[in-house]
Design a protein around this motif. Structure first.
Motif, PDB file in Angstrom:
ATOM      1  N   THR A 144       0.787  -1.345   0.022  1.00 54.82           N
ATOM      2  CA  THR A 144      -0.121   0.030  -0.043  1.00 54.82           C
ATOM      3  C   THR A 144       0.955   1.211   0.057  1.00 54.82           C
ATOM      4  O   THR A 144       0.536   2.085  -0.874  1.00 54.82           O
ATOM      5  CB  THR A 144      -1.041   0.048   0.974  1.00 54.82           C
ATOM      6  N   ALA A 204       2.634   1.672  -3.459  1.00 58.71           N
ATOM      7  CA  ALA A 204       1.626   2.098  -4.549  1.00 58.71           C
ATOM      8  C   ALA A 204       1.276   3.565  -4.109  1.00 58.71           C
ATOM      9  O   ALA A 204       1.134   4.450  -5.180  1.00 58.71           O
ATOM     10  CB  ALA A 204       0.297   1.264  -4.410  1.00 58.71           C
ATOM     11  N   LEU A 205       1.079   3.998  -2.958  1.00 61.64           N
ATOM     12  CA  LEU A 205       0.747   5.395  -2.790  1.00 61.64           C
ATOM     13  C   LEU A 205       2.024   6.228  -3.070  1.00 61.64           C
ATOM     14  O   LEU A 205       1.928   7.379  -3.874  1.00 61.64           O
ATOM     15  CB  LEU A 205       0.558   5.701  -1.334  1.00 61.64           C
ATOM     16  N   ILE A 230       2.156   6.710  -6.868  1.00 55.75           N
ATOM     17  CA  ILE A 230       1.287   7.700  -7.397  1.00 55.75           C
ATOM     18  C   ILE A 230       1.672   9.113  -6.973  1.00 55.75           C
ATOM     19  O   ILE A 230       1.684   9.922  -8.004  1.00 55.75           O
ATOM     20  CB  ILE A 230      -0.344   7.374  -6.443  1.00 55.75           C
ATOM     21  N   ILE A 266      -0.985   5.803 -12.904  1.00 55.34           N
ATOM     22  CA  ILE A 266      -1.562   5.945 -11.794  1.00 55.34           C
ATOM     23  C   ILE A 266      -2.782   5.255 -11.313  1.00 55.34           C
ATOM     24  O   ILE A 266      -2.686   4.643 -10.009  1.00 55.34           O
ATOM     25  CB  ILE A 266      -2.083   7.686 -11.471  1.00 55.34           C
ATOM     26  N   TRP A 267      -3.720   5.003 -12.191  1.00 52.50           N
ATOM     27  CA  TRP A 267      -4.955   4.125 -11.833  1.00 52.50           C
ATOM     28  C   TRP A 267      -4.459   2.822 -11.470  1.00 52.50           C
ATOM     29  O   TRP A 267      -4.942   2.012 -10.615  1.00 52.50           O
ATOM     30  CB  TRP A 267      -5.779   3.981 -12.964  1.00 52.50           C
ATOM     31  N   TRP A 268      -3.498   2.047 -12.430  1.00 52.60           N
ATOM     32  CA  TRP A 268      -2.705   0.867 -11.945  1.00 52.60           C
ATOM     33  C   TRP A 268      -2.074   0.706 -10.754  1.00 52.60           C
ATOM     34  O   TRP A 268      -2.579  -0.017  -9.870  1.00 52.60           O
ATOM     35  CB  TRP A 268      -1.694   0.479 -13.050  1.00 52.60           C
ATOM     36  N   ALA A 269      -1.549   1.631 -10.266  1.00 45.79           N
ATOM     37  CA  ALA A 269      -0.927   1.714  -8.694  1.00 45.79           C
ATOM     38  C   ALA A 269      -2.111   1.764  -7.764  1.00 45.79           C
ATOM     39  O   ALA A 269      -1.842   1.002  -6.658  1.00 45.79           O
ATOM     40  CB  ALA A 269       0.193   2.846  -8.632  1.00 45.79           C
ATOM     41  N   TYR A 270      -3.225   2.588  -8.057  1.00 48.75           N
ATOM     42  CA  TYR A 270      -4.168   2.623  -7.219  1.00 48.75           C
ATOM     43  C   TYR A 270      -4.999   1.375  -6.851  1.00 48.75           C
ATOM     44  O   TYR A 270      -5.597   1.214  -5.959  1.00 48.75           O
ATOM     45  CB  TYR A 270      -5.205   3.836  -7.871  1.00 48.75           C
ATOM     46  N   TYR A 289      -3.822  -1.152  -6.144  1.00 49.44           N
ATOM     47  CA  TYR A 289      -3.072  -1.967  -4.817  1.00 49.44           C
ATOM     48  C   TYR A 289      -2.970  -1.098  -3.810  1.00 49.44           C
ATOM     49  O   TYR A 289      -2.126  -1.466  -2.794  1.00 49.44           O
ATOM     50  CB  TYR A 289      -1.757  -2.411  -5.550  1.00 49.44           C
ATOM     51  N   ILE A 290      -3.840   0.086  -3.451  1.00 48.72           N
ATOM     52  CA  ILE A 290      -4.003   0.722  -2.167  1.00 48.72           C
ATOM     53  C   ILE A 290      -4.832  -0.309  -1.260  1.00 48.72           C
ATOM     54  O   ILE A 290      -6.075  -0.412  -1.844  1.00 48.72           O
ATOM     55  CB  ILE A 290      -4.119   2.013  -2.451  1.00 48.72           C
TER      56      ILE A 290
END
Length: 115
Positions: A62, A65-66, A69, A108-112, A114-115
């Motif tokens: 998390t 991923a943050l 972003i 950014i969406w892809w990383a989001y 996994y938050i």
């Protein structure tokens, strides 16, 4: 672990390593008004590697991923700076530079996820 999470991790570790392998290319695209551009490049590369590795572990995923972003949002500055003219673009065609901007939002969406 899903294949896309592993792919994202590899992608950021590779991208971060490139900051050390080809530092001159990265320093050239950092806006001149930012101080210590060489140091900023190495710092960005190190953090990219750490974030990519952080995605691999559930305990740090998390946070990684943050951070990714936030990093991608900060890197928008560089993408827009490269659009300012030929001397900033490193010879990359303008249409590719323009396409990279929406790509940032997809990343950014892809990383989001996994938050």
């Amino acid at each position: 672990m899903s294949w896309d999470l592993l792919l994202m991790s590899i992608m950021y570790v590779f991208a971060g390593a490139m900051h050390f392998i080809k530092p001159k290319a990265y320093v050239k695209i950092i806006p001149k008004f930012l101080p210590q551009r060489r140091s900023l490049n190495l710092l960005a590369g190190a953090f990219e590697i750490l974030a990519g590795l952080g995605l691999l572990f559930p305990e740090t995923r998390t946070y990684a991923a943050l951070f990714i972003i936030l990093m991608l949002i900060a890197f928008l500055l560089i993408h827009f700076n490269m659009l300012r003219g030929e001397q900033f673009s490193l010879g990359i065609p303008r249409w590719i530079l323009i396409l990279r901007i929406p790509l940032q939002f997809i990343l950014i969406w892809w990383a989001y996820l996994y938050i």
